[in-house]
Design an enzyme around this catalytic site. Structure first.
Site, PDB file in Angstrom:
ATOM      1  N   CYS A 158      19.281  10.189 -12.180  1.00 38.13           N
ATOM      2  CA  CYS A 158      19.789   8.810 -12.128  1.00 38.13           C
ATOM      3  C   CYS A 158      20.095   8.551 -13.208  1.00 38.13           C
ATOM      4  O   CYS A 158      20.258   7.510 -13.348  1.00 38.13           O
ATOM      5  CB  CYS A 158      18.626   9.137 -11.392  1.00 38.13           C
ATOM      6  SG  CYS A 158      16.357   9.712 -12.094  1.00 38.13           S
ATOM      7  N   GLU A 188      13.659   5.682  -4.914  1.00 37.42           N
ATOM      8  CA  GLU A 188      13.545   5.872  -6.302  1.00 37.42           C
ATOM      9  C   GLU A 188      15.131   5.817  -6.404  1.00 37.42           C
ATOM     10  O   GLU A 188      15.190   7.375  -5.427  1.00 37.42           O
ATOM     11  CB  GLU A 188      12.530   7.041  -6.691  1.00 37.42           C
ATOM     12  CG  GLU A 188      11.231   7.500  -7.403  1.00 37.42           C
ATOM     13  CD  GLU A 188      11.335   5.729  -8.483  1.00 37.42           C
ATOM     14  OE1 GLU A 188      11.738   5.283  -9.077  1.00 37.42           O
ATOM     15  OE2 GLU A 188       9.589   5.371  -8.373  1.00 37.42           O
TER      16      GLU A 188
HETATM   17  P1  NAD Z   1      20.573  11.465  -0.419  1.00 39.54           P
HETATM   18  O1  NAD Z   1      20.341  10.368  -0.275  1.00 39.54           O
HETATM   19  O2  NAD Z   1      21.779  11.879  -0.255  1.00 39.54           O
HETATM   20  O3  NAD Z   1      19.679  12.035  -0.125  1.00 39.54           O
HETATM   21  C1  NAD Z   1      18.269  12.152  -0.654  1.00 39.54           C
HETATM   22  C2  NAD Z   1      17.019  12.796   0.275  1.00 39.54           C
HETATM   23  O4  NAD Z   1      17.287  12.625   1.434  1.00 39.54           O
HETATM   24  C3  NAD Z   1      18.141  14.667   1.313  1.00 39.54           C
HETATM   25  O5  NAD Z   1      16.034  15.520   0.714  1.00 39.54           O
HETATM   26  C4  NAD Z   1      18.362  14.433   2.237  1.00 39.54           C
HETATM   27  O6  NAD Z   1      18.131  15.083   3.385  1.00 39.54           O
HETATM   28  C5  NAD Z   1      16.914  12.844   3.168  1.00 39.54           C
HETATM   29  N1  NAD Z   1      17.892  12.289   3.657  1.00 39.54           N
HETATM   30  C6  NAD Z   1      18.626  11.645   4.184  1.00 39.54           C
HETATM   31  N2  NAD Z   1      19.153  11.443   5.461  1.00 39.54           N
HETATM   32  C7  NAD Z   1      17.922  10.641   5.923  1.00 39.54           C
HETATM   33  C8  NAD Z   1      17.029  10.279   6.794  1.00 39.54           C
HETATM   34  N3  NAD Z   1      18.325   9.014   7.500  1.00 39.54           N
HETATM   35  N4  NAD Z   1      16.005   9.624   6.707  1.00 39.54           N
HETATM   36  C9  NAD Z   1      14.901  10.347   5.486  1.00 39.54           C
HETATM   37  N5  NAD Z   1      16.310  10.903   4.620  1.00 39.54           N
HETATM   38  C10 NAD Z   1      17.015  10.971   4.537  1.00 39.54           C
HETATM   39  O7  NAD Z   1      20.474  11.615  -2.724  1.00 39.54           O
HETATM   40  P2  NAD Z   1      21.211  13.426  -2.650  1.00 39.54           P
HETATM   41  O8  NAD Z   1      22.632  13.219  -2.911  1.00 39.54           O
HETATM   42  O9  NAD Z   1      20.100  14.609  -2.659  1.00 39.54           O
HETATM   43  O10 NAD Z   1      20.395  12.939  -4.523  1.00 39.54           O
HETATM   44  C11 NAD Z   1      21.069  12.401  -5.355  1.00 39.54           C
HETATM   45  C12 NAD Z   1      21.051  10.368  -6.080  1.00 39.54           C
HETATM   46  O11 NAD Z   1      19.194  10.743  -6.299  1.00 39.54           O
HETATM   47  C13 NAD Z   1      21.578   9.934  -6.492  1.00 39.54           C
HETATM   48  O12 NAD Z   1      22.014   8.411  -6.066  1.00 39.54           O
HETATM   49  C14 NAD Z   1      20.657   9.655  -7.450  1.00 39.54           C
HETATM   50  O13 NAD Z   1      20.972   8.470  -8.488  1.00 39.54           O
HETATM   51  C15 NAD Z   1      19.383   9.533  -6.672  1.00 39.54           C
HETATM   52  N6  NAD Z   1      18.240   9.742  -7.820  1.00 39.54           N
HETATM   53  C16 NAD Z   1      16.626   9.172  -8.153  1.00 39.54           C
HETATM   54  C17 NAD Z   1      16.018   9.315  -9.048  1.00 39.54           C
HETATM   55  C18 NAD Z   1      15.322   8.601  -9.084  1.00 39.54           C
HETATM   56  O14 NAD Z   1      13.827   8.983  -9.586  1.00 39.54           O
HETATM   57  N7  NAD Z   1      15.571   7.030  -9.796  1.00 39.54           N
HETATM   58  C19 NAD Z   1      15.991  10.959  -9.299  1.00 39.54           C
HETATM   59  C20 NAD Z   1      16.496  11.246  -9.038  1.00 39.54           C
HETATM   60  C21 NAD Z   1      17.611  11.194  -7.694  1.00 39.54           C
END
Ligand code: NAD
Length: 472
Positions: free
Chosen positions: A263, A229
């Site tokens: 999001c 997501e």
């Molecule tokens: P991010 O991708 O930076 O991090 C998300 C999570 O992934 C964190 O817990 C992080 O520690 C982890 N992570 C980072 N690198 C990783 C790796 N290599 N392997 C596994 N896990 C890893 O995102 P963010 O800045 O925390 O969140 C914002 C983003 O999330 C925005 O793009 C937003 O649109 C999206 N989002 C999507 C939804 C949806 O339902 N579609 C909902 C909320 C947020």
């Protein structure tokens, strides 16, 4: 020993909390323990699992004050944190109500009269959940509850940017020994998330497209399902037939609630040119009525920008737009107040698709508005995006329904905004780079955690016609 990670408070800018990621070896051992405990969890049966979840819910209600305080420190906002807790608690009830019907096995006759089919499903033993910072509690539990009811063990790794809520959640969990063995919250950043993926049977990831791609690659290497997501750049289309008062109020809410850190925020607005002037004047007037939740959390509607890196992205998008000719009507600057980063609701006109603010995810309270002359043009602008999460259309219902069919996104709100944030019944898939995998909403969400198993029963005692020994 792994390195501690310092956590910033979004209201003060101070690093006032520390998390310690588990060493890789201990995390791998935890996964093994969870997988072992899953066997009893599955055997407990659905009724037993529902009972355990309801006990957890009661324990969370007792921890409510601590949980609220932790979420306020994680996100700098109060009303949205209260809403998060309420939505989470009601999601436990909703899934407990729905699960009995959804998890029923079925016996069927088949096209071959002497073969009966028992259609069953078995849970994936261990599910890993990796979540972002914008709704720390909701997004770390939205997949957790159906996975647990399905009979899986779950390990959740919330974002390192908003991890304080884990402590009260774990206290509540310790009150329910049966659940404590199969549900674990772990602390850490990307490296911990990546080790988690190496040790689970299915991963649910919510976050950015860039990280989503890494998660998908890691999961593909292990042949485990990955439900992604990801980001969005949701458009709103407003036709001449729209109720203007309603459209401006809904779009304002859909764009700036949670300071635009959703999001499914409306991030670009396309308005019929005949009503363009009236629309943006009304939106600006309504935007002016909103205030910052500063100096106290109860002062206004707009909380701080939670992630420091996001403040830099919002600022970059605004600068890029202004350099290319955009006009700012309100807001438009990132303010440093008390050490936190803040941005008032911002309305922009004179924008186009050469600007980042119209094409890249901004994740702030920014409302760029662009006029269109035909419905075809509006649809083509809305679809001119790498994202396809959701969208909104404001028009007479018949016109809006026709447009909704043409928009490349998984959920369309008509004469309202971001309805999937409130209503979780409609099944939807993310289009394009907004995600991958089955619907997280609706009945399908629970079934993602089960593998189908067909049990085929021969019911007669004669040779099957296709066997070798039938030839005369
Ligand atoms: P991010 O991708 O930076 O991090 C998300 C999570 O992934 C964190 O817990 C992080 O520690 C982890 N992570 C980072 N690198 C990783 C790796 N290599 N392997 C596994 N896990 C890893 O995102 P963010 O800045 O925390 O969140 C914002 C983003 O999330 C925005 O793009 C937003 O649109 C999206 N989002 C999507 C939804 C949806 O339902 N579609 C909902 C909320 C947020």
């Amino acid at each position: 020993m792994t390195k501690p990670i310092e956590v910033r408070n979004p209201r003060t800018g101070k690093f006032d909390y520390v998390i310690i990621p588990p060493p890789p070896r201990l995390l791998a051992q935890q996964c093994k323990r969870s997988r072992r405990a899953q066997v009893s969890w599955q055997k407990l049966g659905l009724e037993g699992r529902i009972e355990a979840l309801q006990q957890w819910k009661a324990a969370i209600v007792s921890e409510r004050d601590r949980l609220t305080e932790a979420l306020v420190n994680d996100t700098g906002r109060l009303s949205t944190s209260i809403l998060e807790i309420d939505s989470f608690l009601s999601s436990i009830d909703r899934w407990c109500r729905l699960a009995p019907e959804l998890l029923q096995d079925s016996a069927k006759n088949t096209a071959i009269p002497f073969i009966a089919l028992q259609q069953t499903s078995v849970p994936y033993p261990l599910v890993g959940i990796i979540s972002p910072w914008n709704f720390p509690l909701l997004l770390s539990t939205i997949d957790t509850i159906p996975a647990l009811l399905a009979g899986c063990a779950v390990i959740v790794k919330p974002s390192e940017i908003a991890p304080r809520f884990v402590a009260p959640m774990t206290t509540a969990l310790n009150a329910v020994p049966k659940l404590r063995d199969v549900l674990t919250f772990i602390e850490g950043a990307g490296a911990t998330g990546s080790i988690l993926i190496d040790n689970v049977d299915l991963v649910c990831f919510t976050g950015s497209v860039a990280t989503g791609r890494k998660v998908a690659e890691a999961a593909a290497k292990r042949f485990i399902p990955a439900f992604l997501e990801l980001g969005g750049k949701d458009p709103a289309i407003v036709l001449e037939s729209a109720n203007l008062e309603l459209a401006t109020s809904a779009i304002l809410w859909g764009s700036v609630v949670n300071t635009g850190q959703s999001c499914l925020s409306i991030e670009r607005i396309y308005v019929a040119e005949s009503i363009f002037e009236k629309f943006y004047h009304q939106l600006v007037a309504k935007a002016h009525r909103l205030g910052l939740a500063y100096p106290t959390v109860e002062s206004g509607e707009i909380g701080p920008i939670i992630a420091e890196r996001q403040a830099a992205i919002i600022s970059d998008h605004l600068l890029d737009a202004v350099e290319k000719g955009a006009v700012i009507h309100c807001g438009g600057v990132i303010e440093d107040l008390g050490g936190g980063w803040w941005c008032r609701p911002t309305v922009l006109t004179q924008v186009n698709h050469s600007m980042k603010v119209m094409t890249e995810e901004t994740f702030g309270p920014i409302m760029p508005i662009m006029p269109f002359s035909t419905v075809e043009e509006a649809v083509s602008l809305a679809n001119d995006s790498i994202y396809g999460l959701s969208a909104a259309v404001f028009a007479s219902e018949a016109e809006a329904l026709e447009i909704a069919q043409q928009i490349e996104a998984g959920a369309i709100s008509i004469n309202d905004a971001a309805l999937t944030a409130i209503m979780h019944e409609g099944e939807k898939n993310a289009f394009k780079f907004s995600g991958m995998g089955g619907s997280r909403m609706g009945a399908a969400a629970l079934k993602r955690f089960m593998r189908k198993k067909a049990i085929l029963i021969k019911t007669n005692a004669t040779n099957d016609p296709w066997w070798f020994d039938n030839e005369s």
